[in-house]
Design an enzyme around this catalytic site. Structure first.
Site, mmCIF file in Angstrom:
data_model
loop_
_atom_site.group_PDB
_atom_site.id
_atom_site.type_symbol
_atom_site.label_atom_id
_atom_site.label_comp_id
_atom_site.label_asym_id
_atom_site.label_seq_id
_atom_site.Cartn_x
_atom_site.Cartn_y
_atom_site.Cartn_z
ATOM 1 N N VAL A 133 1.117 -1.180 0.179
ATOM 2 C CA VAL A 133 0.109 0.022 0.033
ATOM 3 C C VAL A 133 0.979 1.114 -0.186
ATOM 4 O O VAL A 133 1.672 1.315 0.873
ATOM 5 C CB VAL A 133 -1.000 -0.027 1.337
ATOM 6 C CG1 VAL A 133 -1.695 1.206 1.302
ATOM 7 C CG2 VAL A 133 -1.831 -1.008 1.131
ATOM 8 N N ASP A 181 3.999 -2.553 4.317
ATOM 9 C CA ASP A 181 3.364 -4.092 4.239
ATOM 10 C C ASP A 181 1.874 -4.054 4.961
ATOM 11 O O ASP A 181 1.883 -3.674 6.373
ATOM 12 C CB ASP A 181 4.419 -4.987 4.987
ATOM 13 C CG ASP A 181 3.681 -6.442 4.782
ATOM 14 O OD1 ASP A 181 2.644 -6.619 4.549
ATOM 15 O OD2 ASP A 181 4.690 -7.501 5.040
ATOM 16 N N HIS A 182 0.790 -4.150 4.330
ATOM 17 C CA HIS A 182 -0.431 -4.082 4.834
ATOM 18 C C HIS A 182 -0.818 -5.120 5.858
ATOM 19 O O HIS A 182 -2.049 -5.247 6.615
ATOM 20 C CB HIS A 182 -1.608 -3.912 3.894
ATOM 21 C CG HIS A 182 -2.461 -3.042 4.217
ATOM 22 N ND1 HIS A 182 -2.971 -2.782 5.607
ATOM 23 C CD2 HIS A 182 -3.579 -2.065 3.465
ATOM 24 C CE1 HIS A 182 -4.033 -1.865 5.647
ATOM 25 N NE2 HIS A 182 -4.454 -1.547 4.384
ATOM 26 N N ARG A 183 -0.027 -6.136 5.858
ATOM 27 C CA ARG A 183 -0.187 -7.359 6.746
ATOM 28 C C ARG A 183 0.099 -6.940 8.227
ATOM 29 O O ARG A 183 -0.206 -7.307 9.061
ATOM 30 C CB ARG A 183 0.708 -8.336 6.100
ATOM 31 C CG ARG A 183 0.026 -9.103 5.098
ATOM 32 C CD ARG A 183 1.288 -10.244 4.659
ATOM 33 N NE ARG A 183 2.470 -9.806 4.433
ATOM 34 C CZ ARG A 183 3.435 -10.391 4.216
ATOM 35 N NH1 ARG A 183 3.505 -11.848 4.178
ATOM 36 N NH2 ARG A 183 4.843 -9.901 4.317
#
Length: 406
Positions: free
Chosen positions: A204, A375-377
């Site tokens: 993102v 990192d959208h995790r």
């Protein structure tokens, strides 16, 4: 009876939406005649008939989304329709277009697969428009897929002497032998790492602006006193302070053990453009270095990178990467994270433009754009905004930056 099913048209699809049928029950159709338009996640494709015959049943309504393998249309195939008993390879190659033909010996029905030429709907359309059977065209590709060029080549070989076909002459493009650059070494390593990052991490990108005016004034004052400090040195110091406030971006995701590892070292990677490709020298323990020390190390590592003299340890163990592409003229980008890090920030071109200051006066400011991929995790958008707000505050008010170093 022929049963036409939704099959994977080469896009790795698992489902498709029925857009519209191009035939109706009772229609007589020819081999390769378009039957139905299907919307995949990338395009609208046509499914064509593998034989001639009559449409007897349409199963799925337009607008419905169905899985690959779902029956769409039934066709009563002509007795003289070109079909052959399938080989095992053909059955495996295209399992979703199948025919149910009467058995000559027992009178019972058996499930068989028509021979299906590999070609895109557009290639089939070109063949139909020029009255060519796609089965007669020889594929030049080792995969057996008939291409547009194969159809045009066949068409030219069949045309009558001194009777040029305008459509082919208009479309035919002379192919030139391309120059070749070896894809190996640093370039190949970069490709491998970027591919792994992009296909592993859900990226993102957050965009923001920073007013550099006050920082530029301090740099000019330092320069007048004999201290030449690069903008990158200030940016790195502000990043380290911000990372301490938001340690989630100085982290690594350990998927195997279901852990997010918050790193206690602040090793800032410096993406550097060289003649051999993108290299990332690392300023280790940036939090323990002064702006002057960071400045000297940035100059030294950049010089070694461009000369191709970096040592392995000088490119290892980065925890966060920055890319200062503003001097190259960049106005925006979506950078790829330096795997296995959690985020990367790119600084773009600084432009002079009118702004409103704290006294509501319109003045000329130096505005730099930045883009931060994360990192959208591991982190969320709101946290990324808070991080860049903290960074911008330090840069826009350099006295805050100095206070944080005391």
């Amino acid at each position: 009876m022929l049963e036409v099913k939704l099959h994977d048209i080469g896009e790795g699809m698992t489902e498709g939406e029925i857009v519209q049928y191009l035939v109706k029950v009772g229609d007589r159709i020819k081999t390769d005649q378009p039957l139905v338009e299907v919307q995949t996640d990338k395009m609208i494709a046509e499914l064509s008939s593998p034989c001639s015959g009559v449409v007897t049943k349409i199963v799925i309504n337009p607008g419905e989304t169905v899985q690959v393998g779902t029956s769409l249309i039934y066709i009563k195939a002509d007795n003289n329709s070109e079909a052959k008993q399938p080989t095992q390879t053909e059955e495996n190659h295209n399992p979703y277009i199948k025919a149910i033909l009467p058995s000559e010996k027992s009178g019972k029905s058996s499930l068989n697969t028509f021979h299906r030429v590999l070609a895109t709907p557009y290639t089939r359309k070109i063949a139909r428009d020029n009255n060519i059977s796609i089965d007669d065209v020889r594929a030049s590709d080792l995969s057996g897929r008939v291409s547009e060029e194969d159809v045009y080549r066949f068409l030219k070989s069949e045309q009558v002497e001194n009777e040029p076909i305008a459509e082919v002459q208009q479309i035919t493009i002379k192919k030139e032998t391309p120059d070749e650059i070896p894809f190996r070494g640093i370039r190949k390593k970069i490709a491998q790492k970027m591919t792994k990052s992009l296909f592993t991490i859900p990226h993102v990108t957050h965009f923001d602006e920073v007013n550099m005016s006050n920082l530029f004034k301090i740099r000019e004052q330092l320069k007048a006193s004999g201290e030449s400090i690069s903008v990158s040195a200030f940016l790195i110091k502000a990043l380290v302070i911000s990372l301490k406030d938001f340690p989630i971006f100085n982290a690594e995701l350990d998927e195997e053990n279901d852990l997010i590892l918050l790193k206690k070292n602040y090793h800032i990677g410096l993406a550097t453009n060289t003649d051999n490709g993108l290299l990332v020298p690392v300023i280790h323990d940036s939090d323990k270095k002064s702006i002057r020390e960071i400045n000297e190390q940035v100059k030294w590592l950049t010089k070694k990178a461009k000369a191709g003299k970096l040592k392995p340890f000088e490119m290892q163990h980065s925890t966060f990467t920055m890319s200062n592409v503003g001097p190259l003229g960049s106005t925006g980008a979506t950078p790829i994270i330096n795997y296995p890090e959690t985020a990367i920030i790119a600084f773009h071109k600084t432009k002079k433009q009118p702004i409103v200051n704290d006294q509501d006066e319109i003045v000329i400011g130096h505005i730099m754009t930045l883009s931060m991929a994360f990192d959208h995790r591991v982190a969320d958008g709101a946290t990324a905004v808070a991080f860049t707000n903290r960074f911008a505050s330090l840069i826009e008010h350099p006295h805050k930056l100095m206070m944080e170093m005391i």
